[in-house]
Scaffold this active site. Sequence first.
Site, PDB file in Angstrom:
ATOM      1  N   ARG A  71     -10.695   2.552   8.957  1.00  0.00           N
ATOM      2  CA  ARG A  71     -10.349   1.190   9.375  1.00  0.00           C
ATOM      3  C   ARG A  71     -11.573   0.363   9.759  1.00  0.00           C
ATOM      4  O   ARG A  71     -11.449  -0.823  10.024  1.00  0.00           O
ATOM      5  CB  ARG A  71      -9.381   1.227  10.562  1.00  0.00           C
ATOM      6  CG  ARG A  71      -8.000   1.692  10.170  1.00  0.00           C
ATOM      7  CD  ARG A  71      -7.007   1.329  11.257  1.00  0.00           C
ATOM      8  NE  ARG A  71      -5.666   1.764  10.940  1.00  0.00           N
ATOM      9  CZ  ARG A  71      -4.789   1.053  10.258  1.00  0.00           C
ATOM     10  NH1 ARG A  71      -5.120  -0.127   9.809  1.00  0.00           N
ATOM     11  NH2 ARG A  71      -3.587   1.512  10.024  1.00  0.00           N
ATOM     12  N   LYS A 117       0.816  -1.216   0.000  1.00  0.00           N
ATOM     13  CA  LYS A 117       0.000   0.000   0.000  1.00  0.00           C
ATOM     14  C   LYS A 117       0.849   1.265   0.000  1.00  0.00           C
ATOM     15  O   LYS A 117       0.563   2.194  -0.753  1.00  0.00           O
ATOM     16  CB  LYS A 117      -0.939   0.031   1.208  1.00  0.00           C
ATOM     17  CG  LYS A 117      -2.060  -0.971   1.154  1.00  0.00           C
ATOM     18  CD  LYS A 117      -3.012  -0.832   2.327  1.00  0.00           C
ATOM     19  CE  LYS A 117      -2.362  -0.845   3.681  1.00  0.00           C
ATOM     20  NZ  LYS A 117      -1.713  -2.086   4.078  1.00  0.00           N
TER      21      LYS A 117
END
Length: 188
Positions: free
Chosen positions: A88, A13
């Site tokens: 998240r 990422k």
Amino acid sequence: MRAVLLGPPGAGKGTQAARLAERFGIPAISTGDIFRANVKGGTELGRAAQEYMSAGALVPDEVTNAMVRDRLAQDDARKGFLLDGYPRNPDQGVELDTMLSDLGVRLDAAIEITADIDEVTKRLLKRAQIEGREDDTEPVIRKRLEIYATSTAPLTAYFEGRGLLVQVDGMGDVDDVTARLIAAVDSE
């Protein structure tokens, strides 16, 4: 482009966020960077976050949300951004929608970099060896990946339900993964 980047630890990422940000001329915004900037700057939010981090606790959503809200309101994010590490959980996803609505914009995509668990484990073990992370053993890494999968499943379902989820294979050469990501984003 206004997007979030999802994917398990070791999926690449950070590398891909930097490449996409450069390609699209937008900032790659990581929550880790936001936390560090607020703590270093001695902001009220930074002091609040530091209390939790010093105690080994997760920074509560309300503090994290406030930091992200402040960051997205900065000039360089007006034309777009790529969020790495936020949201998240689905509650943070809903809060992100509220933030963006307040700014008069919307999220374009939630890009999930998918990766083979065994390959990601090898990558993380190699990184641990290179960086001297002795506590990053295979059982610890596999547990982190298991926690990621469990905690992120509701978030990917949230974005999928909104028609925003784009999944891209994160395996293979870094340049090939970048090309797949750009193609996926361009087709949205």
